[in-house]
Design an enzyme around this catalytic site. Structure first.
Site, PDB file in Angstrom:
ATOM      1  N   HIS A 372       0.529  -1.228   0.076  1.00 49.10           N
ATOM      2  CA  HIS A 372       0.016   0.048   0.093  1.00 49.10           C
ATOM      3  C   HIS A 372       0.811   1.547  -0.037  1.00 49.10           C
ATOM      4  CE1 HIS A 372      -3.672   1.968  -0.115  1.00 49.10           C
ATOM      5  NE2 HIS A 372      -4.335   1.110   0.925  1.00 49.10           N
ATOM      6  N   TYR A 486     -13.735   5.299  10.045  1.00 46.88           N
ATOM      7  CA  TYR A 486     -12.953   5.753   9.191  1.00 46.88           C
ATOM      8  C   TYR A 486     -13.556   5.394   7.500  1.00 46.88           C
ATOM      9  CZ  TYR A 486      -8.673   6.389   6.520  1.00 46.88           C
ATOM     10  OH  TYR A 486      -7.511   6.719   5.644  1.00 46.88           O
ATOM     11  N   SER A 488     -12.280   5.736   3.623  1.00 46.04           N
ATOM     12  CA  SER A 488     -11.150   6.680   2.815  1.00 46.04           C
ATOM     13  C   SER A 488     -11.932   7.045   1.486  1.00 46.04           C
ATOM     14  CB  SER A 488      -9.852   5.533   2.440  1.00 46.04           C
ATOM     15  OG  SER A 488     -10.520   4.537   1.936  1.00 46.04           O
ATOM     16  N   THR A 499      -5.402  10.433  -0.199  1.00 44.21           N
ATOM     17  CA  THR A 499      -6.638  10.219   0.347  1.00 44.21           C
ATOM     18  C   THR A 499      -7.125  11.211   1.390  1.00 44.21           C
ATOM     19  OG1 THR A 499      -5.946   8.688   1.839  1.00 44.21           O
ATOM     20  CG2 THR A 499      -6.743   7.867  -0.211  1.00 44.21           C
TER      21      THR A 499
END
EC number: 2.3.1.21
Length: 658
Positions: A372, A486, A488, A499
């Site tokens: 990532h 959360y 994104s 993001t």
């Protein structure tokens, strides 16, 4: 643990990655070398993309307090307000001014890009579960093409076609079209290609089209995250022409591009893959791949030992390979097995540090598992969609194809690693840690069949808002509280955007969830509908603000990063327990929808959290949830289903059962 920035694309559609300038077509521009031939160069808009705005500090503080409101009692909230006030008028103001000045000196990038790379690359936790997500492809619509060898060949050729198309500048630029009838046309493309790159974004904007950042794309191929003490490095070698294939923990390489940069004949690629699939070599006693699942400092130290034991050349071949193809020797049983296998597997047949692993099981089930730090879900999703489309609509080989007559024993090189006792001990320890950790992860999924996007849009509700509201209701029903959540959202509309966070837990979702879960009989269906409309409206505002770079999370993160870089004592706002709590994301959520995607998933970002991957389809809603001991994914999903049933009942005017 940092929140995962997985799959939510630009809120109205998918997004896009640079670097290399467009290259002239090589001699190998014959049939089958490219996915498409865009008349607008791939990177045409990159130079003129708008810059990611730094929000006003007062707006960030207001947004932060709004997100804190549903999570704190009155006393806690007043304390947090005080911390915010002194931050806004004191050290926060100074840091903000310094951040703005720094940003003005670095107009080639965004204020979040450097700190974000630092955050990922400095993290010392294993990349497995903590960072790397997966996306699973739908099966090939023609069932006979799901044969492992056929699909592996077609997927590999399509992936290399994507690489060639990207590097030749022939990949369509990623553009979000608000009015496609006007902007997604051959006429517009013929005009815009003559507008200089420094102005092209403005030309697109005039017809309501929004080009998206493509700076991450060059890292898709020939790239690996290298473990280093305290901060990892990203490595890319775009001259390498070979593919890395893993099977039963063994490593193989062969060239998929020839010396002129043309794709090797698909029938030759098929022959080499067939040779690898028929190799009867046993799995190694000490599978090297386990090391990529280790703590990063531990792995950095062991990698140094690997290099000094005569493995430098082999590691270079692994790191520089165009990508890693993982061939698994077993079929997939069901969606839960699919998730476990594509998210972590048994640790022997993945190179978790590669920019992506393309995993193909015995029955042809296929997924992309990606590292990532180099990029976000939007870049991977574009690659994913193009590869699915190309491999299913213009496959390079058929199930009847005969692999080329070629000597794979010469062309395919098996990599053998020299392992000292210290390395064997390191691999054994990594395996024990990996096995113990994976045993703690539970994954479950559900498909809610009563309706989806079509029904919700008719009710004038945002489908994403309804899904998020279901998660709030579910957690409240299961645990009796509202927690940090959360979601994104891509900021790819801006140069080097990454993001931003949407904070779905609000005073509106809290009020609505409490009405549905705790006192449904006290409210009429009309009142419940009205509360849902309020939630939807507010969620829409949050989503749009986040996509435009107007959240609070990245701004506060960048200010904190700047304070640390300047050696300034951490401001009180960041020491407030409420700041710690809102960044302890118990519900970490991410959505994507694409006709190519079967499902996606990731692990929770905190030990007492849930990892919630979801997609709202036209007529159903899919949800894939992970948890560790102490949280129950199955029970959470049952509560999500109950929440969706209740909301659909309310929308149809029915009374809600407790």
């Amino acid at each position: 643990m940092v929140p995962r920035l997985l799959l939510r694309a630009w809120p109205w559609g998918p997004a896009v990655g640079p670097g290399a300038p467009s290259r002239p077509l090589s001699a190998g521009s014959g049939p089958g070398q490219y996915l498409q031939r865009s008349i607008v160069p791939t990177m045409h808009y990159q130079d003129s993309l708008p810059r990611l705005p730094i929000p006003k500090l007062e707006d960030t503080i207001k947004r932060y307090l709004s997100a804190q409101k549903p999570l704190l009692d009155d006393g806690q909230f007043r304390k947090t307000e005080q911390f915010c006030k002194s931050f806004e008028n004191g050290i926060g103001k100074e840091l903000h001014e310094q951040l703005v000045a720094l940003d003005k000196q670095n107009k080639h990038t965004s204020y979040i890009s450097g700190p974000w790379f630092d955050m990922y690359l400095s993290a010392r936790d294993s990349v497995v579960l903590n960072f790397n997500p997966f996306m699973a492809f739908n099966p090939d619509p023609k069932s006979e093409y799901n044969d492992q060898l056929t699909r592996a060949t077609n997927m590999t050729v399509s992936a290399i076609r994507f690489l060639k198309t990207l590097r030749a500048g022939l990949l369509e630029p990623e553009v979000f079209h608000l009015n496609p009838a006007k902007s997604d046309t051959i006429t517009f493309k013929r005009l815009i290609r003559f507008v200089p790159s420094s102005l092209s974004w403005y030309g697109a904007y005039l017809v309501n089209a929004y080009p998206l950042d493509m700076s991450q794309y060059f890292r898709l191929f020939n790239s690996t995250r290298l473990p280093k003490p305290s901060r990892d490095e990203l490595f890319t070698d775009d001259k390498a022409r070979h593919l890395l294939v893993l099977r039963k923990g063994n490593f193989y390489i062969f060239d998929v591009l020839d010396q002129d940069g043309n794709i090797v004949s698909p029938l030759e690629i098929q022959a080499h893959l067939k040779y690898i699939l028929s190799d009867s070599s046993p799995a190694p006693e000490f599978p090297l791949a386990y090391l990529t699942s280790e703590n990063r400092d531990t792995w950095a130290e062991l990698r140094q030992k690997l290099m000094s034991s005569g493995n430098e050349e082999n590691l270079r071949k692994v790191d520089s390979a165009v990508f890693c193809l993982c061939l698994d020797d077993f079929p997939i049983k069901d969606l839960v097995h699919l998730s476990h296998n594509m998210l972590h597997g048994d640790g022997t047949n993945r190179w978790f540090d590669k920019s992506f692993n393309l995993i193909i099981a015995k029955d042809g089930s296929t997924a992309v598992h990606f590292e990532h730090s180099w990029g976000d879900g939007v870049a991977v999703l574009r690659f994913f969609n193009e590869v699915f489309k190309d491999s299913t609509q213009t496959p390079a080989v058929t199930p009847q194809s005969q692999p080329a007559t070629t000597d794979s024993t010469v062309t395919v090189q098996k990599l053998n690693f020299k392992l000292t006792d210290a390395l064997k001990t390191g691999i054994t320890a990594a395996k024990e840690k990996f096995d113990a950790t994976m045993k703690t992860l539970t994954i479950d999924c559900v498909q809610f069949q009563r309706g989806g996007k079509e029904f919700l849009k008719k009710q004038k509700l945002s489908p994403d808002a309804v899904a998020q509201l279901a998660f709030q209701m579910a957690f409240l029903r299961q645990y009796g509280q509202t927690v940090a959540t959360y979601e994104s959202c891509s900021t790819a509309a801006f140069k080097h955007g990454r993001t931003e966070t949407i904070r779905p837990a609000s005073i509106y979702t809290k009020r609505c969830s409490e009405a549905f879960v705790r006192e449904p009989s006290r409210h009429s269906a009309g009142e419940l509908q009205q509360m849902m409309v309020e939630c939807s409206k507010y969620h829409g505002q949050l989503t749009k603000a986040a996509a435009m770079g107007q959240g609070f999370d990245r701004h506060l993160f960048a200010l904190r990063h700047l304070a640390a870089a300047k050696g300034i004592i951490l401001p009180e706002l960041y020491l407030d327990p409420a700041y710690g709590q809102i960044n302890h994301n118990v519900l970490s959520t991410s959505t994507l929808s694409s006709p190519a995607v079967n499902l996606g998933g990731f692990a929770p970002v905190v030990s007492d959290g849930f990892g919630v991957g979801y997609a709202v389809h036209d007529n159903w809603i899919g949800c894939n949830v992970s948890s560790y001991p102490g949280r129950n994914a199955r029970e959470f999903l049952q509560c999500v289903e109950k929440a969706l049933e209740d909301m659909f009942d309310a929308l149809e005017g029915k009374s809600i059962k407790s």
